[in-house]
Design a protein around this motif. Structure first.
Motif, mmCIF file in Angstrom:
data_model
loop_
_atom_site.group_PDB
_atom_site.id
_atom_site.type_symbol
_atom_site.label_atom_id
_atom_site.label_comp_id
_atom_site.label_asym_id
_atom_site.label_seq_id
_atom_site.Cartn_x
_atom_site.Cartn_y
_atom_site.Cartn_z
ATOM 1 N N PHE A 269 41.782 48.422 32.425
ATOM 2 C CA PHE A 269 43.219 48.366 32.720
ATOM 3 C C PHE A 269 43.945 49.568 32.128
ATOM 4 O O PHE A 269 43.582 50.058 31.053
ATOM 5 C CB PHE A 269 43.849 47.099 32.131
ATOM 6 C CG PHE A 269 43.421 45.844 32.826
ATOM 7 C CD1 PHE A 269 43.791 45.607 34.134
ATOM 8 C CD2 PHE A 269 42.654 44.910 32.171
ATOM 9 C CE1 PHE A 269 43.399 44.449 34.776
ATOM 10 C CE2 PHE A 269 42.253 43.752 32.805
ATOM 11 C CZ PHE A 269 42.624 43.524 34.108
ATOM 12 N N HIS B 162 42.964 35.501 36.950
ATOM 13 C CA HIS B 162 41.604 35.978 36.734
ATOM 14 C C HIS B 162 41.590 37.080 35.672
ATOM 15 O O HIS B 162 40.741 37.086 34.771
ATOM 16 C CB HIS B 162 41.058 36.489 38.069
ATOM 17 C CG HIS B 162 39.803 37.296 37.985
ATOM 18 N ND1 HIS B 162 38.558 36.715 37.837
ATOM 19 C CD2 HIS B 162 39.584 38.628 38.041
ATOM 20 C CE1 HIS B 162 37.637 37.661 37.804
ATOM 21 N NE2 HIS B 162 38.227 38.831 37.919
ATOM 22 N N ASN B 163 42.533 37.987 35.764
ATOM 23 C CA ASN B 163 42.554 39.084 34.804
ATOM 24 C C ASN B 163 42.985 38.617 33.415
ATOM 25 O O ASN B 163 42.447 39.093 32.412
ATOM 26 C CB ASN B 163 43.459 40.210 35.314
ATOM 27 C CG ASN B 163 42.746 41.079 36.333
ATOM 28 O OD1 ASN B 163 41.523 41.206 36.296
ATOM 29 N ND2 ASN B 163 43.486 41.662 37.254
ATOM 30 N N MET C 51 36.449 42.943 39.597
ATOM 31 C CA MET C 51 37.528 42.448 40.461
ATOM 32 C C MET C 51 38.793 42.577 39.641
ATOM 33 O O MET C 51 39.014 41.810 38.705
ATOM 34 C CB MET C 51 37.256 40.983 40.824
ATOM 35 C CG MET C 51 38.461 40.219 41.256
ATOM 36 S SD MET C 51 38.970 40.540 42.935
ATOM 37 C CE MET C 51 37.925 39.372 43.779
ATOM 38 N N ARG C 52 39.548 43.577 39.957
ATOM 39 C CA ARG C 52 40.669 43.867 39.076
ATOM 40 C C ARG C 52 41.938 44.164 39.861
ATOM 41 O O ARG C 52 42.993 43.632 39.573
ATOM 42 C CB ARG C 52 40.292 45.054 38.168
ATOM 43 C CG ARG C 52 41.333 45.396 37.153
ATOM 44 C CD ARG C 52 40.818 46.393 36.116
ATOM 45 N NE ARG C 52 39.765 47.236 36.600
ATOM 46 C CZ ARG C 52 39.943 48.491 37.044
ATOM 47 N NH1 ARG C 52 41.116 49.043 37.050
ATOM 48 N NH2 ARG C 52 38.898 49.184 37.468
ATOM 49 N N THR C 53 41.828 44.977 40.851
ATOM 50 C CA THR C 53 43.016 45.425 41.560
ATOM 51 C C THR C 53 43.215 44.647 42.862
ATOM 52 O O THR C 53 42.334 43.909 43.293
ATOM 53 C CB THR C 53 42.897 46.913 41.913
ATOM 54 O OG1 THR C 53 41.933 47.054 42.949
ATOM 55 C CG2 THR C 53 42.462 47.710 40.707
ATOM 56 N N SER C 54 44.354 44.839 43.459
ATOM 57 C CA SER C 54 44.585 44.160 44.730
ATOM 58 C C SER C 54 43.676 44.716 45.823
ATOM 59 O O SER C 54 43.345 44.010 46.765
ATOM 60 C CB SER C 54 46.056 44.260 45.133
ATOM 61 O OG SER C 54 46.556 45.555 44.885
ATOM 62 N N LEU D 22 40.733 42.716 45.628
ATOM 63 C CA LEU D 22 41.015 41.398 46.193
ATOM 64 C C LEU D 22 40.835 41.424 47.707
ATOM 65 O O LEU D 22 40.244 40.512 48.291
ATOM 66 C CB LEU D 22 42.448 40.996 45.832
ATOM 67 C CG LEU D 22 42.919 39.624 46.291
ATOM 68 C CD1 LEU D 22 42.077 38.523 45.674
ATOM 69 C CD2 LEU D 22 44.394 39.426 45.935
ATOM 70 N N MET E 10 39.691 32.353 44.824
ATOM 71 C CA MET E 10 40.350 33.596 44.410
ATOM 72 C C MET E 10 40.840 34.229 45.684
ATOM 73 O O MET E 10 40.044 34.753 46.471
ATOM 74 C CB MET E 10 39.340 34.489 43.683
ATOM 75 C CG MET E 10 39.700 35.956 43.677
ATOM 76 S SD MET E 10 40.912 36.380 42.446
ATOM 77 C CE MET E 10 39.838 36.632 41.049
ATOM 78 N N ARG E 11 42.091 34.096 45.916
ATOM 79 C CA ARG E 11 42.579 34.513 47.225
ATOM 80 C C ARG E 11 43.864 35.323 47.121
ATOM 81 O O ARG E 11 43.986 36.368 47.724
ATOM 82 C CB ARG E 11 42.799 33.255 48.086
ATOM 83 C CG ARG E 11 43.196 33.541 49.492
ATOM 84 C CD ARG E 11 43.119 32.302 50.374
ATOM 85 N NE ARG E 11 43.309 31.054 49.662
ATOM 86 C CZ ARG E 11 44.463 30.406 49.581
ATOM 87 N NH1 ARG E 11 45.543 30.873 50.168
ATOM 88 N NH2 ARG E 11 44.535 29.269 48.922
ATOM 89 N N LEU F 136 44.605 36.578 41.231
ATOM 90 C CA LEU F 136 44.097 37.799 40.607
ATOM 91 C C LEU F 136 44.651 37.935 39.190
ATOM 92 O O LEU F 136 43.926 38.275 38.252
ATOM 93 C CB LEU F 136 44.492 39.000 41.461
ATOM 94 C CG LEU F 136 44.022 40.364 40.988
ATOM 95 C CD1 LEU F 136 42.503 40.439 40.975
ATOM 96 C CD2 LEU F 136 44.598 41.461 41.885
ATOM 97 N N SER G 230 47.291 37.187 45.086
ATOM 98 C CA SER G 230 47.501 38.060 43.942
ATOM 99 C C SER G 230 47.813 37.248 42.680
ATOM 100 O O SER G 230 47.531 37.700 41.573
ATOM 101 C CB SER G 230 48.622 39.065 44.229
ATOM 102 O OG SER G 230 49.664 38.469 44.931
ATOM 103 N N ARG H 13 39.957 37.132 32.008
ATOM 104 C CA ARG H 13 39.014 38.158 31.570
ATOM 105 C C ARG H 13 39.403 38.701 30.212
ATOM 106 O O ARG H 13 38.562 38.917 29.336
ATOM 107 C CB ARG H 13 38.980 39.315 32.587
ATOM 108 C CG ARG H 13 38.186 39.032 33.836
ATOM 109 C CD ARG H 13 37.551 40.311 34.403
ATOM 110 N NE ARG H 13 38.490 41.400 34.589
ATOM 111 C CZ ARG H 13 38.156 42.687 34.538
ATOM 112 N NH1 ARG H 13 36.909 43.041 34.282
ATOM 113 N NH2 ARG H 13 39.067 43.612 34.745
#
Lengths: 384, 384
Positions: free
Chosen positions: B40, B13-14, A4-7, A10, B4-5, B10, B7, B17
């Motif tokens: 990335f 979250h990243n 789960m990395r990019t939009s 998402l 997790m909804r 996100l 951006s 990570r």
DNA sequence: ACCTTTATGTTCCTGTCTAGAACAAAAACG
DNA sequence: CGTTTTTGTTCTAGACAGGAACATAAAGGT
């Protein structure tokens, strides 16, 4: 959670959350209600639902108006949306059903079989008859341990090791699980274990199979063969079990144990009729049958207590013969369980409940794992 | 995964990570290497690392050049970044340490105590001495079941129920776990169980505590008191255990069982010295001590096999006395385990390994759960 | 009958996030 | 000393969810 990395990830994640909410809901969700549940604004819901409708995964129908305000829509399965096959293969019979989004389960075909792997041919033929363009996945419940997810061992049918990959095409994504694990999943999704964090489910048939459920997820173990709780020495038996170990819990609990109480040699998946008769006699007051059921219930309770010490479940559900044992001997089970619980736990023992999904637990579980494949982000990505 | 909804979620979250990758890495990660690991691009890494540096969570230092290409940087803990306290409270002693990003553990203080909850006063005083503005969280390992995460039961110290919330301030986010569970976590993060999906860890001291690890996560159960594997009747003992149950596995495995073999009454966390002596004598060839250790090892193996049937671990690690038992009696353990394994499993038994983290397992585990709080998305959000 | 209230759907705009491309920088290589 | 390789930087583009304003469709009240 997978990558789960990019939009874009998402978006898939949120679409999956929405479909999962629709699938798991007790009653049909409205678009507005789903938005509140998941925390989306009305604008976002519009785009999410719009995309899913365009992808043929969701359909909107007018909802009955309730109270003031502009009426909303009901989120229902798309009329041309994906459908999954679910199959349950038992010692002597098989069933094929289909499931659609929301959980509606429809039986398609069923039959007896000759206790050989030829049953898979029958199943494939039935699937061929019923397959349509909407068929998207397949889930199968089998009554034995499934090493690595495809090597099936059913010792009491003399199926040494049956490789499912040789007996099934890979026309659709296929998920397989053993009956106890899938019965547990069914309880977690649609039955007595909904919204239960840590739970145990035991399917008691000839012997005991079980599964540890964590947040609704029935555990598989490293080689997919977790769940043989019946083959732990929890009741002090001295007998040798068909599995090759001495003292297994299953020697004292289940139809085999009932048969043995009456001097019948258990094995090969025979005697279920007589087992039912013993239960019926015990219910009617027959003293010898009553003692057999007493012993079964006590041994069951002792094992449950021991497992509760180690795994600390919030609730324990039973299916198969377990439902009868709870009905006839709840007190014995609970007393034996308490005796086996560490003292400091006895004030708050785990709830012991009969499963509410019933006989079709394994089939329902197979349906759920099949549809899980459809709702998986990777599969969803292909459809959007 | 928690909510997790958006951006913004996100991004958190990243970031999490990335920090998790830095924390868990065996060797310091380079910025370019971390980017490859997590998928990335260089541009995204620049913004992620830049933000974390600004937030005081990560620091970049020049990396030794290796081969061609523009040199990259090493991702190291920020010099003013968060630090977590870790404490280990045993029957008779306590230790306080600190951990920083990357896992560097530094002992700060230690002492004996008087076997009463007054130890918490000593611990608080030590924390007061060592706290700085960087201190961000606290993790504690205790040697007993922790109902609901704060009610501590240590029957053999006569601590009926000690409420940790009364003995600790809530100056920092605090996480508590029992020693066996945290020793298992330490093996999963920094020891023999790295990258192991389903595993069991047992800490053998006076008796047996354990934990089921799923993808590195030591399970807690419904009331946070999972893991009392030692209180299942796996070896056929007839004795009554201090926990209130008959036949517990712990009656036959652990220092208490060794003491009982020599006619000493076990209990109250005394006799560890003599237990060590028995092990030493057995290693030196003393026949009576040897028999005591034999019995211990055999009972251990039988229990492990029974649990493997139910939970299907890929590997089983042992700490405490278990390390000695593996060293002295690996064959006996494995043979007894095989006997208790279902026949179809014997070809591929679980690996049985000595833990590699050592004595400080519980402390290391406490450090990990403390730092987990710092790396948790909710906590991270506050810092970014 | 008509206005108000309530809940929902729609549209447009904004802020944020990651990716891609082009370019710059810093090392080793020959 | 130019070439190759790897990494960092900058700018732009595409996608996503949220907010605000407005439109819509029902029930309630007078």
């Amino acid at each position: 959670m997978q990558q789960m990395r990019t939009s874009a990830d998402l978006r898939i994640h949120n679409q999956a959350r929405l479909l999962r909410a629709v699938h798991d809901a007790d009653e049909p969700l409205t678009r507005a209600g789903a938005g509140r549940l998941l925390g989306f604004g009305r604008n976002t819901m519009a785009t999410l639902v719009g995309e899913l409708e365009a992808a043929g995964l969701l359909h909107e129908v007018r909802a009955d108006v309730a109270g003031r305000g502009r009426p909303t829509t009901l989120l229902v399965p798309h009329p041309r949306g994906p459908i999954a096959f679910a199959a349950d293969i038992r010692e002597d019979s098989w069933t094929l059903a289909q499931i659609e989004l929301g959980g509606l389960l429809t039986e398609l075909a069923a039959g007896e079989h000759d206790r050989t792997p030829a049953v898979f041919e029958e199943l494939r033929a039935a699937m061929k008859r019923h397959a349509t363009g909407r068929t998207a996945a397949l889930g199968i419940a089998v009554t034995g341990p499934l090493r690595d997810g495809h090597r099936l061992h059913i010792s009491h049918l003399d199926w040494g090791e049956v490789d499912l990959r040789r007996h099934l095409d890979d026309e659709w994504p296929t998920a397989v699980g053993n009956d106890a694990r899938l019965a547990g999943l069914a309880e977690a999704r649609r039955g007595a274990l909904r919204r239960t964090g840590t739970a145990l489910h035991f399917h008691i048939d000839f012997d005991i199979g079980g599964t540890l459920l964590l947040d609704g997820d029935p555990q598989r173990g490293a080689a997919n063969i977790a769940g043989e709780f019946g083959h732990m020495p929890l009741t002090g038996s001295r007998l040798r079990c068909m599995c090759g170990v001495h003292g297994c819990w299953s020697l004292d609990v289940g139809t085999n144990a009932l048969l043995r109480h009456f001097g019948r040699e258990p094995g090969h998946g025979r005697g279920r009729e007589f087992g039912r008769e013993i239960v019926a006699r015990a219910a009617a007051g027959d003293p010898e049958a009553g003692r057999a059921v007493d012993d079964n219930a006590t041994a069951l309770g002792r094992g449950l207590g021991a497992l509760a010490n180690a795994l600390d479940p919030e609730a324990i559900t039973l299916s198969g013969l377990g439902v009868d044992l709870i009905r006839l001997r709840r007190d014995l089970i609970e007393a034996a369980c308490a005796d086996a619980l560490m003292e400091f736990r006895r004030a708050t023992p785990p709830r012991i409940l009969a499963g509410t999904v019933g006989e079709i637990g394994p089939l329902r579980g197979a349906a759920e794992i099949a549809f899980d494949a459809v709702l998986h982000p990777d599969e969803l990505r292909k459809r959007l």
